[in-house]
Design a protein around this motif. Structure first.
Motif, short mmCIF file in Angstrom:
data_model
loop_
_atom_site.label_atom_id
_atom_site.label_comp_id
_atom_site.label_asym_id
_atom_site.label_seq_id
_atom_site.Cartn_x
_atom_site.Cartn_y
_atom_site.Cartn_z
N TYR C 19 83.81 -28.47 35.09
CA TYR C 19 84.30 -29.47 36.04
C TYR C 19 85.62 -29.94 35.48
O TYR C 19 85.64 -30.73 34.53
CB TYR C 19 83.37 -30.67 36.14
CG TYR C 19 82.15 -30.45 37.01
CD1 TYR C 19 82.29 -30.10 38.34
CD2 TYR C 19 80.88 -30.63 36.49
CE1 TYR C 19 81.18 -29.92 39.14
CE2 TYR C 19 79.76 -30.44 37.29
CZ TYR C 19 79.92 -30.09 38.61
OH TYR C 19 78.82 -29.92 39.40
N VAL C 24 80.64 -27.67 31.63
CA VAL C 24 79.30 -28.17 31.94
C VAL C 24 78.21 -27.13 31.68
O VAL C 24 77.10 -27.48 31.30
CB VAL C 24 79.24 -28.73 33.38
CG1 VAL C 24 79.62 -27.68 34.41
CG2 VAL C 24 77.87 -29.31 33.70
N PRO C 43 67.89 -33.48 27.99
CA PRO C 43 68.38 -34.83 28.25
C PRO C 43 69.24 -34.91 29.50
O PRO C 43 69.73 -33.89 29.98
CB PRO C 43 69.19 -35.17 26.99
CG PRO C 43 69.36 -33.90 26.26
CD PRO C 43 68.33 -32.94 26.71
N SER C 44 69.41 -36.13 29.98
CA SER C 44 70.23 -36.36 31.16
C SER C 44 71.65 -35.87 30.91
O SER C 44 72.21 -36.09 29.83
CB SER C 44 70.22 -37.84 31.48
OG SER C 44 70.97 -38.09 32.62
N GLY C 45 72.22 -35.21 31.89
CA GLY C 45 73.60 -34.74 31.75
C GLY C 45 73.73 -33.43 31.03
O GLY C 45 74.85 -32.97 30.79
N SER C 46 72.61 -32.78 30.70
CA SER C 46 72.71 -31.55 29.93
C SER C 46 73.03 -30.35 30.81
O SER C 46 73.27 -29.26 30.31
CB SER C 46 71.41 -31.30 29.16
OG SER C 46 70.31 -31.31 30.05
N GLY C 47 73.03 -30.50 32.13
CA GLY C 47 73.44 -29.41 33.01
C GLY C 47 72.29 -28.72 33.72
O GLY C 47 72.48 -27.66 34.32
N SER C 49 70.51 -29.62 36.49
CA SER C 49 70.73 -29.54 37.93
C SER C 49 71.84 -28.55 38.24
O SER C 49 71.73 -27.73 39.15
CB SER C 49 71.13 -30.90 38.49
OG SER C 49 70.11 -31.83 38.28
N THR C 50 72.91 -28.63 37.49
CA THR C 50 74.04 -27.74 37.74
C THR C 50 73.59 -26.28 37.65
O THR C 50 73.94 -25.46 38.49
CB THR C 50 75.15 -28.02 36.72
OG1 THR C 50 75.44 -29.41 36.74
CG2 THR C 50 76.40 -27.24 37.05
N GLU C 170 63.70 -31.86 39.65
CA GLU C 170 62.98 -33.12 39.43
C GLU C 170 62.26 -33.57 40.70
O GLU C 170 62.51 -34.67 41.21
CB GLU C 170 63.95 -34.21 38.96
CG GLU C 170 64.79 -33.74 37.78
CD GLU C 170 65.32 -34.87 36.92
OE1 GLU C 170 64.66 -35.93 36.88
OE2 GLU C 170 66.36 -34.70 36.29
N1 LIG Z 1 81.10 -33.15 40.56
C1 LIG Z 1 81.17 -33.38 39.25
N2 LIG Z 1 82.37 -33.59 38.66
C2 LIG Z 1 82.45 -33.81 37.33
N3 LIG Z 1 81.41 -33.86 36.49
C3 LIG Z 1 80.18 -33.65 37.03
C4 LIG Z 1 80.00 -33.41 38.43
N4 LIG Z 1 78.67 -33.23 38.66
C5 LIG Z 1 78.06 -33.38 37.46
N5 LIG Z 1 78.95 -33.61 36.47
C6 LIG Z 1 78.67 -33.77 35.05
O1 LIG Z 1 78.06 -32.59 34.60
C7 LIG Z 1 77.07 -32.91 33.65
C8 LIG Z 1 75.78 -32.20 34.01
O2 LIG Z 1 75.27 -32.74 35.21
P1 LIG Z 1 73.83 -32.38 35.75
O3 LIG Z 1 73.63 -33.14 37.00
O4 LIG Z 1 73.71 -30.88 35.83
O5 LIG Z 1 72.90 -32.92 34.61
P2 LIG Z 1 71.32 -32.95 34.57
O6 LIG Z 1 70.93 -32.22 33.36
O7 LIG Z 1 70.76 -32.53 35.88
O8 LIG Z 1 71.05 -34.49 34.35
P3 LIG Z 1 69.93 -35.45 34.99
O9 LIG Z 1 68.71 -35.28 34.20
O10 LIG Z 1 70.53 -36.83 34.83
O11 LIG Z 1 69.79 -35.06 36.45
C9 LIG Z 1 76.92 -34.41 33.60
O12 LIG Z 1 77.60 -34.86 32.45
C10 LIG Z 1 77.65 -34.86 34.83
O13 LIG Z 1 78.29 -36.09 34.59
#
Ligand SMILES: Nc1ncnc2c1ncn2[C@@H]1O[C@H](COP(=O)(O)OP(=O)(O)OP(=O)(O)O)[C@@H](O)[C@H]1O
Ligand SMILES: Nc1ncnc2c1ncn2[C@@H]1O[C@H](COP(=O)(O)OP(=O)(O)OP(=O)(O)O)[C@@H](O)[C@H]1O
Ligand SMILES: [Mg+2]
Ligand SMILES: [Mg+2]
Lengths: 219, 263, 249, 219, 249
Positions: C19, C24, C43-47, C49-50, C170
């Protein structure tokens, strides 16, 4: 003239008021929809073009647009009828406002709606037509109703282009009667009678769309 | 096909009016055009087979733009001849002499009999925005701060009634027409209201500059109507008298000044 | 319902995504055999969902390849459409269409994408609503259902498209504790039928019971990938150890 | 009717001469409309008979054209012994008229504040007034900056209506020039452009304000 | 920090509340001694939130009495105000004021309600921010913090008013699993200092560790009230048994 005669006199302008409103909608609805959606979907230069067109119609003074389209365009060889000019200028002006409501409604939708559509394999156009627009239009319908009222009231400017609407009838009568109190009170009442039911309808729609709102607010 | 040819072929002329007694207005009962200029036009063209007079009612300010834009064939609503207007349109021969006249509350409580009184008694005067009366008042020394300029005559009358102004200065035919209508209860014309010949203006029918043939036809017919007494009859119909007759020495060319008429 | 063939259901090779300047997803490699159940945690933010959003084209990525069955995903619109059709997705926030009834939610894609006649689409939809145990809610609107019921509609909606692979992001974290169980029960049922599924969840009970593999992500990378048994008893990576600690306090 | 640039430029000083009046009317009316609108909204929220009346009043205002309001205030009120100057009438008319619309804006802005904000304030022991000033109003302002800006632009664009009250504002000046010279295109275009410029300035200022209000509080 | 005196912190007698025809609280009786920690649990819609909201006047009720310390709550505005001041509340959704910095969130009530001078209020606020372990976030805005940090600000904000009683309504259910622990740690700390607290939560680990009593509600009534030991091992009410089953599946 008795109050009743004044009343009937003003009512003679109702046909024009109603026609300009109806034909105005013929311009306003497609313009608001198409340009609202276009502004939502486009980016970069295309969006700039769309935004400029919207802003031209929305931000210019209606009086001046009416004047230019009716009295100046014929010199360039394009003579539109008074009704066409009125409907177009007023309609596109309101359409410009409506397009902003359409765009805002689309933007306010939860992103998840679009994503769920994509995830099901729906095409972009199906998502727009079946998922986004129905929700956005319903959510924005009170705004559209308010804009309809604005359109009705804006028709009071069309006397500039030789149309005889309710306001102009009131002026005509006052040019004969020179008695402003009953004439302008009647005019006020005439607009009220036309617009108030629409306003009430808008309130009703607002409550139906968001029944919880009144109970939920903080204060 | 020129405009004149079209009018004669169709038997119909379209005129622009701004709905003002006695100049040109729509009759509430019949919906037909009435007034000084429409009546003259009807009389003039009837013999040529032009029976139908179609009217377009609009704001005063839109009369000349509407004519130029081809929205109507002539302005028949008491337009006065001024050099500036001559540059835009072709006036027919002047057909009515117009002075300033004034309407005041009954009894003329402030004794207003001319611009001099308005200046010396520091009276608040109303007038139509952009009217000749405003120019005359300004030349006579009425300060801008003592003039309220309204967009139309009703506003002037309403302002007078509600005490916002002490006098409204309008053209004499307008005042005559207003008083004749019998609707101005509690108001009267200030008599006398002294004016000079320099302040007088002259009303005429206006055509597009390129329609010189139509204008010539109109001038010819107007002359004939003057000769056969029709003009006098129509003047009487609206209460106009000697003071409104145009002197022979006054012509369009003179009124338009060096710019020349309808070139 | 299970589609078993020889190629793996998902094959991810050297996947990288940024991003802007933020990296990411970093060199993600993952092979998911047909019919297997993978739980992704971290952990949250680890990617997390992405990553799973990359699998059905909701996110574009800059480097690497993702192959679904035998079809490599491209920037190509047709392939993306195909991938989406073969992949069902269930979101944390349900994302049901609020203006449509439960039944219409389920039939919309059948009718618009697969051009299925109305009758047929509705009977298929009712079949899956029965599977998630809410056949009686077919004519209600989403807002009239509890959270657990809504999520079960979302699952039925995805199943209708007969996906080779189900993705869950989730799916229970927006639910009340009691409703969590309803939804997990449905998911467990699917797992036992052999559906290939990838599920982001912190429900460790579910992971233990149904997962073949647990994938642990941290800061955009897969740092541990193991059977549930190994993962829960002897996690090798220190980050995974501390994460499990906070979950199972 | 050719467009004569030199002539257009020559009209600029005359038209700009009235910009002070236009701005004065617009600025005072914006403040007035906001204050009255907020008052109306507070009364409406308090319910009871007053609230019911205000509800009707707001819909009444919205159902009738502003021009007719100005006519009534200026020409009819004096018959009942209330005589306000033209400028005062204009400002009061615009303020009252737009207060109806702004009350709606405030309503939406307050409704959009999550219920929890008011509850948190009450749980901390804050009184009603403190809560309104320190918790609700700042968040409301953040919610409504954009629609409020739109109405400020509308108020600006409504100042030409004061011509019926003989208030010398910009569009009136332009029409003065037009009726003297019988050249319409140039003065109207000049006035139109000045209005457009002012409208854009207001929009820009509101955008900035919005960014400042939103700045640190959104992720 | 603890306020111990002889009267119980809270005394609820025959409390009844209706929403229209719906009887949401039915004959609730509960005594909470000063310094004790009570966990309230129960299925969704059973009236847990409604009950604790009655304790600081956020909800009115139709029958019964609630006594905080020695002050009976009345319809009386002054007494309600006093009760609120003596009672801190932490919400599921934090409800921080988004337009104020963390520090201002904490000082607002001190300054407006207690009329404390700015300096003093700020130093008190910083003291409590330190207690919840985020002194360095004082000048940020809520939106710049993680959920766990936001909830800790909410706790600090409530503590600033020096409450006799702290109410928590599902304080961790909107949080990511890792952040849950941060917040529970802070709450456990408060409990060990002797703060009287009532907490609606489904975090059974927390209940086990810190609660003196567990109260189980169902359909507006308290159906079971016991020590955590008894509640978790031998719940007597069948509804409580099935509830515990779904939680600990
Ligand atoms: N559109 C975006 N632009 C910039 N950064 C993003 C965007 N979407 C997500 N991120 C960042 O990418 C990282 C991974 O996001 P992601 O949603 O995949 O995390 P996650 O593991 O699913 O977390 P959670 O458990 O909180 O859902 C996070 O740090 C988030 O801030
Ligand atoms: N303002 C209201 N009007 C009518 N009914 C209400 C209102 N607020 C709550 N209820 C109802 O009262 C019941 C109890 O609500 P409450 O929020 O206290 O439950 P809860 O135990 O906190 O549930 P949860 O675990 O979902 O938060 C619910 O059935 C709810 O629908
Ligand atoms: Mg995620
Ligand atoms: Mg609750």
């Amino acid at each position: 003239m008795t109050i009743l005669e004044i009343w009937l006199g003003i009512l003679q302008g109702f046909r024009v008021t109603a026609l300009v409103t109806l034909y105005g909608l013929v311009f306003a609805i497609p313009f608001g929809l198409i340009f609202g959606v276009a502004q939502y979907l486009t980016t970069g230069p295309a969006r700039f073009v769309v935004t400029s067109i919207i802003e031209f119609w929305r931000s210019s003074a209606v009086i001046i647009l009416l004047f230019v389209f009716y009295y100046a365009l014929p010199l360039a060889g394009l003579a539109l009828s008074a009704m066409t000019v009125s409907a177009m200028v007023l309609g596109l002006n309101i359409g410009g406002y409506a397009s902003q409501a359409v765009r805002a409604g689309l933007q306010a939708l939860d992103r998840g709606q679009k994503e769920a559509g994509h995830a099901l394999g729906l095409s972009r156009s199906t998502i727009l037509l079946r998922i986004e627009l129905p929700q956005a239009l319903v959510a924005m319908s009170p705004t559209f109703i308010n804009q309809l009222i604005q359109l009705v009231k804006a028709t009071s400017l069309v006397s500039l282009v030789t149309l005889t609407d309710m306001t102009f009838r009131a002026k005509e009568i006052s040019q004969i009667e020179y008695d402003p109190v009953p004439i302008y009170s009647s005019l006020l009442l005439a607009y009220f009678i036309v617009c108030y039911p629409v306003a009430l309808f808008g309130r009703w729609v607002e409550r139906r769309i968001n029944p919880a709102r009144e109970a939920r607010c903080a204060v | 096909e020129t405009t004149k040819e079209r009018i004669l072929r169709e038997g119909k002329i379209v005129i622009g009016i701004h709905n003002r007694t006695p100049w040109g207005f729509r009759d509430e009962a019949t919906g037909e055009a009435k007034g000084w200029h429409p009546d003259l036009l009807r009389a003039a063209f009837a013999e040529l087979g032009v029976k139908e007079i179609d009217i377009r009612v609009t704001e005063f300010g839109a009369l000349i733009p509407g004519l130029l834009a081809g929205r109507f064939d002539a302005v028949a609503s008491g337009l006065s001849i001024t050099p500036e207007r001559c540059r835009q349109v072709a006036f027919g021969a002047p057909d009515l002499k117009v002075h300033d006249a004034a309407i005041v509350l009954t009894g003329n409580p402030k004794q207003i009999h001319g611009f001099d009184d308005i200046v010396s008694k520091k009276i608040i005067m109303g007038a139509g925005r952009g009217s000749v009366s405003v120019r005359n008042a300004t030349i006579a020394g009425v300060p801008e701060s003592n003039m309220l300029l309204f967009p139309d005559i009703e506003a002037n009358i309403s302002a007078l009634r509600s005490g916002r102004i002490d006098v409204t200065v309008l053209s004499s035919p307008t005042v005559i027409g207003l008083l004749a209508s019998g609707k101005l209860k509690g108001l009267e014309s200030a008599t006398p209201f002294v004016t000079t010949d320099e302040q007088a203006t002259y009303a005429a029918v206006a055509f597009r500059s390129e329609d010189q043939d139509l204008r010539a036809l109109w001038d010819e017919r107007l002359l004939a109507l003057t000769k056969d007494g029709t003009v006098t009859k129509v003047m009487a119909r609206y209460g106009f008298g000697e003071t409104e007759v145009v002197p022979d020495t006054v012509t369009v060319e003179k009124l338009c000044g060096t710019a020349g008429a309808g070139k | 319902m299970a589609h078993s063939d020889d190629s793996p259901a998902v094959q991810i090779t050297s996947l990288n995504k940024w991003y802007g300047a933020f990296h990411v997803l970093q060199e993600v490699n993952l092979t998911i055999p047909s019919g297997s159940r993978v739980v992704i945690c971290g952990p949250s933010g680890s990617g997390k969902s992405t990553l799973i959003r990359c699998l059905n084209g909701l996110e574009a990525y800059q480097q690497g390849t993702v192959t679904l069955g035998t079809v490599p995903l491209g920037d190509n619109a047709r392939e993306t459409a195909l991938a989406r059709r073969q992949t069902g997705m269930v979101f944390q926030s349900f994302n049901l269409f609020p203006h449509l009834t439960v039944l219409s939610n389920c039939t919309l894609a059948l009718r618009r994408v697969l051009s299925m006649p109305r009758k047929e689409a509705e009977s298929l939809a009712r079949h899956f609503l029965e599977k998630v145990r809410i056949p009686e809610q077919a004519d209600k609107y989403p807002a009239q259902l509890s959270g657990g019921q809504q999520q079960r509609v979302a699952i039925a909606r995805a199943l209708c498209m007969n996906p080779r692979l189900m993705l869950f992001d989730e799916p229970t974290s927006a639910l009340d504790p009691e409703m969590v169980k309803e939804v997990l029960d449905v998911m467990t049922g699917l797992a036992h039928e052999g559906m290939t599924m990838i599920c982001v969840t912190h429900e460790m009970g579910f992971a233990r019971e149904v997962a073949d593999q647990v994938v642990f992500m941290d800061q955009g990378s897969i740092v541990e990938q193991a059977s549930p048994m190994t993962f829960f008893t002897t996690p090798s990576h220190p980050r995974a150890q501390s994460f499990l600690n906070t979950l199972l306090h | 009717m050719q467009f004569d640039v030199a002539f257009a430029l020559s009209t600029v000083p005359t038209i700009l001469g009235a910009i002070g009046m236009t701005l004065l009317v617009a600025a005072v009316s914006c403040v007035g409309a906001s204050a009255v609108g907020f008052g109306l909204e507070v009364v409406r929220r308090s319910g009871g008979l007053g609230g019911l009346f205000v509800r009707f009043l707001i819909d009444f205002i919205r159902a009738t054209p502003v021009l007719v309001w100005l006519y009534c205030l200026y020409f009819i009120l004096p018959f009942y012994g209330i005589r306000l100057g033209a400028l005062a009438t204009g400002i009061i008319g615009l303020s009252l008229y737009y207060s109806g619309y702004l009350a709606e804006v405030f309503k939406a802005g307050i409704d959009a504040i999550p219920n929890g904000q008011g509850e948190a304030a009450r749980a901390l022991g804050l009184g009603r007034i403190d809560m309104t000033i320190f918790v609700i109003a700042p968040q409301m302002l953040r919610n409504i900056a954009a629609p409020m800006g739109n109405y400020f632009v509308s108020i600006l664009k409504a100042t030409p209506y004061l011509a019926v009250l003989a208030v010398p504002e910009m569009l009136g000046r332009a029409f003065d020039i037009a009726s003297e010279t019988y050249r319409y295109a140039e003065p109207l275009t000049v006035a139109g452009l000045i209005f457009l410029g002012l409208a854009l300035l207001i929009s820009l200022a509101i955008k900035r304000l919005e960014v400042r209000l939103m700045g640190p509080t959104t992720r």
